[in-house]
Write an enzyme that holds these catalytic residues in place. Structure first.
Site, PDB file in Angstrom:
ATOM      1  N   GLU A   1       0.936  -1.142   0.058  1.00  0.00           N
ATOM      2  CA  GLU A   1       0.006  -0.140   0.076  1.00  0.00           C
ATOM      3  C   GLU A   1       0.830   1.219   0.121  1.00  0.00           C
ATOM      4  O   GLU A   1       1.909   1.338   0.943  1.00  0.00           O
ATOM      5  CB  GLU A   1      -0.883   0.078   1.297  1.00  0.00           C
ATOM      6  CG  GLU A   1      -1.989   1.246   1.150  1.00  0.00           C
ATOM      7  CD  GLU A   1      -3.035   1.324   2.218  1.00  0.00           C
ATOM      8  OE1 GLU A   1      -3.958   1.770   1.998  1.00  0.00           O
ATOM      9  OE2 GLU A   1      -2.352   0.467   3.393  1.00  0.00           O
TER      10      GLU A   1
ATOM     11  N   GLY B   1       2.916   2.075  10.530  1.00  0.00           N
ATOM     12  CA  GLY B   1       3.093   1.341  11.914  1.00  0.00           C
ATOM     13  C   GLY B   1       2.659   0.000  11.828  1.00  0.00           C
ATOM     14  O   GLY B   1       3.070  -1.091  12.427  1.00  0.00           O
ATOM     15  N   ALA B   2       1.622  -0.390  10.809  1.00  0.00           N
ATOM     16  CA  ALA B   2       1.259  -1.621  10.585  1.00  0.00           C
ATOM     17  C   ALA B   2       0.228  -1.773   9.219  1.00  0.00           C
ATOM     18  O   ALA B   2      -0.074  -0.501   8.909  1.00  0.00           O
ATOM     19  CB  ALA B   2       0.335  -2.244  11.538  1.00  0.00           C
TER      20      ALA B   2
ATOM     21  N   GLU C   1      -2.791  -3.796   6.716  1.00  0.00           N
ATOM     22  CA  GLU C   1      -3.677  -4.774   7.039  1.00  0.00           C
ATOM     23  C   GLU C   1      -4.088  -5.713   5.829  1.00  0.00           C
ATOM     24  O   GLU C   1      -5.021  -6.002   5.561  1.00  0.00           O
ATOM     25  CB  GLU C   1      -5.179  -3.968   7.058  1.00  0.00           C
ATOM     26  CG  GLU C   1      -5.589  -3.071   5.666  1.00  0.00           C
ATOM     27  CD  GLU C   1      -4.763  -1.553   5.744  1.00  0.00           C
ATOM     28  OE1 GLU C   1      -5.357  -1.056   4.668  1.00  0.00           O
ATOM     29  OE2 GLU C   1      -4.135  -1.248   6.349  1.00  0.00           O
TER      30      GLU C   1
ATOM     31  N   HIS D   1      -7.397  -1.845  15.172  1.00  0.00           N
ATOM     32  CA  HIS D   1      -7.449  -1.032  13.678  1.00  0.00           C
ATOM     33  C   HIS D   1      -7.304  -2.002  12.541  1.00  0.00           C
ATOM     34  O   HIS D   1      -7.771  -1.760  11.748  1.00  0.00           O
ATOM     35  CB  HIS D   1      -6.390   0.205  13.886  1.00  0.00           C
ATOM     36  CG  HIS D   1      -6.310   0.810  12.647  1.00  0.00           C
ATOM     37  ND1 HIS D   1      -6.602   2.122  12.660  1.00  0.00           N
ATOM     38  CD2 HIS D   1      -5.783   0.629  11.546  1.00  0.00           C
ATOM     39  CE1 HIS D   1      -6.488   2.814  11.808  1.00  0.00           C
ATOM     40  NE2 HIS D   1      -5.953   2.066  10.865  1.00  0.00           N
ATOM     41  N   GLU D   2      -6.329  -2.785  12.709  1.00  0.00           N
ATOM     42  CA  GLU D   2      -5.724  -3.661  11.556  1.00  0.00           C
ATOM     43  C   GLU D   2      -6.932  -4.685  11.178  1.00  0.00           C
ATOM     44  O   GLU D   2      -7.426  -4.915   9.929  1.00  0.00           O
ATOM     45  CB  GLU D   2      -4.498  -4.233  11.670  1.00  0.00           C
ATOM     46  CG  GLU D   2      -3.326  -3.298  11.717  1.00  0.00           C
ATOM     47  CD  GLU D   2      -3.174  -2.212  10.713  1.00  0.00           C
ATOM     48  OE1 GLU D   2      -3.736  -2.296   9.546  1.00  0.00           O
ATOM     49  OE2 GLU D   2      -2.807  -1.105  10.858  1.00  0.00           O
TER      50      GLU D   2
ATOM     51  N   GLU E   1      -9.376   4.263   6.145  1.00  0.00           N
ATOM     52  CA  GLU E   1      -8.684   4.738   7.463  1.00  0.00           C
ATOM     53  C   GLU E   1      -9.485   5.252   8.605  1.00  0.00           C
ATOM     54  O   GLU E   1      -9.409   5.167   9.565  1.00  0.00           O
ATOM     55  CB  GLU E   1      -7.378   5.476   7.083  1.00  0.00           C
ATOM     56  CG  GLU E   1      -6.602   4.802   6.082  1.00  0.00           C
ATOM     57  CD  GLU E   1      -6.066   3.664   6.649  1.00  0.00           C
ATOM     58  OE1 GLU E   1      -5.942   3.272   7.861  1.00  0.00           O
ATOM     59  OE2 GLU E   1      -5.229   2.820   6.039  1.00  0.00           O
TER      60      GLU E   1
END
Length: 935
Positions: free
Chosen positions: A194, A332-333, A335, A368-369, A391
């Site tokens: 992404e 950060g991470a 998905e 969140h993910e 998001e």
């Protein structure tokens, strides 16, 4: 994306045993694998394709930055070969295509790959033809294959092409990550696609709308583990020279080219649902078991998945969910469907040494993910201009609504005000901000909108809508939105249709300007004989609004909090300001406040007299104004004073009135406000000392009352308040007693090697104090911690602390460390540590300028560069600084960070005006306060 570790074999989802994987004996990567039962309500893979809206019909018109719409992918067979010894990868793709218009050319995305000769098979001619030409456009990252014979409209075809690439440490595309074990450097590989980097791993139609199914096959060293979106359906060991059973000619060719001295593993994975390229993922490396440090993240995921399924009435459709934590990770991470990836600090913790901040960080990231498994993966925005549909929702759902259901004691809704709402308003108060739904034609623009507007403002606006229509109806509308667009692509109106259906509100009318217009309003409140008069205008941090910038009329839920004659609190959530200004009947003899609960995405400006009454009421032991109200009151008056719509002294008067406040989050807002003042007036020593005296008067008594020792059974608010009070007293407050205590604890560690006097919650404060007020011994000890930390959070605390030294020679070493030893993913922490040090701020700006070319080369393809631009100069505060920065960037290609540059320059200009306007007012207030405090 988020701005994690093992196998769970489940018969019932909530009764799980965990096995986690990391590369060998170190924690750079960990894996959770959920083997989930087949979804009861989610469509199976074949039926769900019928729910998909026609991609071709829905495509945007062709433009320079979009792929042609004449050919569309349906399915990819992707074979990836990885050699972790030579840092090379390669493979081939076989892509099933729908031909919508007659064509003899096929155009798709590729970037930095060596492509072989393409062939295409047509179901009409039932024959295969080789390319007659191949053209690469490096700027647009595309390849055009030309074939001798045209492919008929309405036909189907299969495109085959081989490719080779190099595993770089770029943290984008398919890249390598490294860690140290027993003095040796070890490697593994993983993906970060992404927004537009799947094309750097294999040629593909790399746009979110062009969904397809994917069957991944990985070929790697036999002693490594392969991971992808779906579970493996077969694995076999291949030894070069032996015969490979049932392999295609392409696979046979690949296998025959492998080095003879190495055995290889062939892992084949199940076919995915229809999905976008940016959430395809795979990883290869020497992963081994690690359970303990993954338990917390595993528990969070196991708890939130069934809640999401219940709330959305759509079950998680994949048979597993892995999460891989990497040593080198840009965001950060991420998905990726079925294979979340992220950095160690965001997703790993040691239960014995984790502070509450680390626990919150891991829980929010994981939740969140997981939210993205629905928002983004099942239902995906049509183009990046609607990134917020991914998001904003993942932020609101993952970090507030769902997290609050499993950790209610964390007060996630209140913390959202400081974590997200205020950062969104701060950025959106600039002329250089952008709408939530924003044009982003090319990759340079797309990368830049992963910011507080797409995440935090979007989440804030959705939270405001949720409050206005009611959470139950809001979530029902969200469920309808997902069900109506299963495995499809959406735009804003698709969301509004779902929520309107569930609530009966005309959501488009209410929300359109919030989503599509830049900025937000300030509501000015004046009083008259019958109540109040309210007026909306665009709020800018400069306080000066050109009429051309003040044309938007927002539909503002006023949420008016008042009391009844018998003192009962009531809130009118039906009141809405849909015009420039109007009168509202209200008994102003009783307390009142707009934006009850600080849910609205706007500021409220009262007269000084009314503000004084509100602040006085808020200071009472049993005030009618909640924790969230008090946070909002202070945030508003502080922002308004910066803009010149109120006096800075008004902010300080509110703080002074609240000197007996007990709530951690309100005091955290106070600390943040005063800390920002020390950062603003850092070049005015006398003024700075006055602010520090005020900080000490508020927070040192809390330190004395709570002490330095933590207890496992104490209330969470006590733990957080102790940490806050010690941190700001020893930092911005410069209290010598606190500083001496922090220094002594690190001195004990240096003398004995025993770190028991460094609790996790005080780790950062102790490290900073040790380096700031110490010398070579303390600095070297911190460097050793950074290089061999006990926990990921200790490493980051040490990296930041390295920048706090006041010794010029040690600062030189910190700058050298950044260039020669710092991991790419950690450089922003180093820069932030230096930015926080007033002795290093201007040196940091000079360092950036001196090393601009190498930094651009190092971070050209990822998110980091825009942050370095902001951090390097963002704390400066003079007109000369602005002129110097403008001169430096005048001849630079700023296309990859132009938004961040404009926002940073606007921040400094605003700060300059704020200092000039408020300097005397601030000093007058501090002088009067000092005089009162001595009485």
């Amino acid at each position: 994306m988020w701005s994690v570790l093992g196998r769970v074999s489940t018969i019932q989802r909530l009764h799980a045993a965990c096995v986690s994987y990391v590369p060998c004996a170190s924690p750079p990567g960990v894996r959770h694998l959920f083997n989930l039962p087949r979804a009861r309500h989610a469509p199976s893979f074949q039926p769900f394709l019928s729910h998909q809206k026609s991609s071709y019909c829905a495509m945007a018109p062709l433009d320079k930055y979009r792929l042609p719409v004449n050919v569309e992918p349906r399915h990819y067979d992707v074979t990836i070969w990885t050699d972790l010894k030579t840092f090379k990868f390669g493979g081939f793709v076989n892509i099933s295509l729908d031909i919508h218009e007659e064509t003899s050319t096929v155009e798709l995305n590729t970037n930095d790959l060596d492509l072989g000769t393409a062939s295409i098979y047509s179901d009409v001619s039932q024959s295969e033809q080789l390319q007659s030409g191949q053209t690469i456009d490096k700027d647009l990252q595309r390849v055009t294959f030309v074939f001798p014979n045209a492919l008929p409209a309405g036909s189907k075809a299969q495109l085959k092409v081989a490719f080779n690439g190099v595993l770089k440490s770029s943290m984008t595309g398919y890249y390598m990550s490294a860690w140290e074990q027993d003095g040796q450097t070890k490697y593994y590989s993983l993906t970060q696609f992404e927004p537009t980097d799947a094309r750097a791993a294999f040629p593909c139609w790399d746009e979110p709308l062009l969904k397809a199914t994917f069957a991944i096959t990985m070929v790697s060293h036999a002693d490594t583990i392969n991971l992808s979106n779906m579970p493996a359906i077969s694995e076999e060991i291949y030894e070069p020279g032996s015969s490979a059973s049932n392999q295609s000619s392409e696979m046979s060719t690949l296998l025959s080219s492998l080095p003879l001295e190495q055995k290889w593993k062939i892992s084949k994975f199940q076919t995915t649902p229809k999905m976008s390229t940016y959430i395809v993922a795979f990883a290869n490396g020497p992963f081994v078991f690690l359970e303990q440090k993954a338990a917390f993240a595993l528990d969070v995921a196991a708890r939130v998945i069934p809640i999401y399924e219940t709330v959305f009435d759509v079950e998680y459709p994949l048979p597993k969910l892995d999460t891989l934590v990497a040593s080198d990770f840009d965001a950060g991470a991420m998905e990726n469907w079925g294979l979340i990836t992220g950095r160690t600090t965001a997703l790993l913790l040691d239960p014995a040494r984790a502070d509450i901040h680390a626990k919150k960080n891991v829980a929010m990231t994981q939740s969140h993910e997981v939210a993205h498994m629905w928002f983004g993966n099942i239902t995906t925005m049509r183009w990046w201009d609607n990134l917020y549909l991914n998001e904003g929702f993942a932020t609101l759902m993952g970090e507030v609504i769902i997290l609050n259901k499993i950790f209610p004691e964390w007060k996630a809704n209140s913390e959202f005000i400081s974590d997200h709402l205020q950062s969104a308003l701060a950025l959106d108060a600039k002329l250089s901000s952008h709408p939530i739904e924003v044009e982003c034609p090319d990759a340079n623009h797309i990368n830049q909108i992963f910011d507080a507007l797409s995440y935090s403002k979007a989440a804030s606006v959705l939270r405001m809508l949720c409050d206005y229509v009611g959470e139950e109806k809001f979530l029902k509308g969200v469920s309808l939105y997902l069900k109506n667009n299963l495995y499809g692509n959406t735009v804003t109106n698709d969301l509004f249709e779902g929520i309107s259906s569930a609530t009966g509100f005309d959501t488009v009318r209410i929300m359109d300007n919030w989503i599509k217009q830049q900025g937000f309003p300030v509501v000015t409140v004046t009083e008259n004989a019958n109540g109040i008069h309210v007026r909306q205008d665009r709020f800018l941090e400069t306080g000066q609004v050109d009429p051309k910038e003040n044309e938007t009329i927002w539909n503002i839920p006023l949420s008016i909090l008042t009391t009844t004659p018998n003192g009962q609190v009531k809130t009118d959530k039906s009141a809405i300001l849909e015009e420039r200004e109007k009168d509202i009947s209200l008994d102003t003899k009783r307390p009142f406040k707009l934006n009850a609960g600080t849910v609205g995405v706007y500021r409220v400006l009262y007269t000084p007299e009314r503000l004084a009454k509100i602040a006085a009421e808020a200071s009472k032991e049993n005030s009618i104004f909640s924790l969230d109200d008090r946070m909002g009151i202070l945030y508003d008056v502080n922002a308004l004073s910066k803009a010149g719509l109120a006096k800075l002294s008004d902010t300080l008067t509110v703080i002074d009135l609240w000197s007996n406040e007990k709530e951690y989050l309100v005091l955290s807002t106070v600390a943040e406000t005063l800390g920002s003042l020390t950062a603003t007036f850092w070049e005015s020593p006398d003024t700075l000392e006055g602010i520090r005296a005020l900080i000490r008067s508020l927070f040192v008594p809390i330190v004395k009352r709570l002490g330095y020792e933590y207890s496992a059974d104490e209330p969470l608010d006590v733990t957080q308040l102790r940490t806050l009070a010690i941190s700001i007293s020893g930092g911005a407050g410069n209290d010598q007693g606190v500083i001496d205590e922090l220094k002594s604890r690190f001195a004990h560690y240096i003398a004995t090697g025993d770190d028991s006097k460094i609790p996790a919650d005080l780790e950062s404060s102790i490290f900073n104090a040790a380096v700031k007020y110490g010398g070579r011994t303390e600095y070297d000890a911190i460097v050793k911690i950074a290089e061999k930390p006990k926990t990921p959070t200790a490493r980051l605390a040490a990296i930041r602390a390295m920048g706090s030294t006041r010794d010029p020679a040690l600062l030189d070493e910190t700058f050298s460390y950044i260039l020669t030893k710092s991991r790419d993913q950690d450089i922003t922490y180093s820069f932030r540590g230096l930015q926080a040090n007033t002795h290093a701020r201007r040196r940091l700006a000079a360092f950036f300028k001196e090393n601009y070319d190498s930094l651009m080369t190092r971070f050209e393809g990822n998110f980091t560069m825009k942050h370095l631009v902001s951090i390097s100069f963002g704390a400066l505060s003079t007109k000369k600084d602005v002129e110097s920065i403008e001169a430096f960037f005048k001849d630079k290609d700023t296309s990859k960070y132009n938004m961040a540059l404009a926002q940073m320059l606007e921040t400094i200009r605003t700060r300059v005006a704020y200092i000039e306007r408020s300097f005397n007012d601030l000093n007058d207030w501090l002088a009067k306060w000092e005089k009162r405090s001595k009485l």
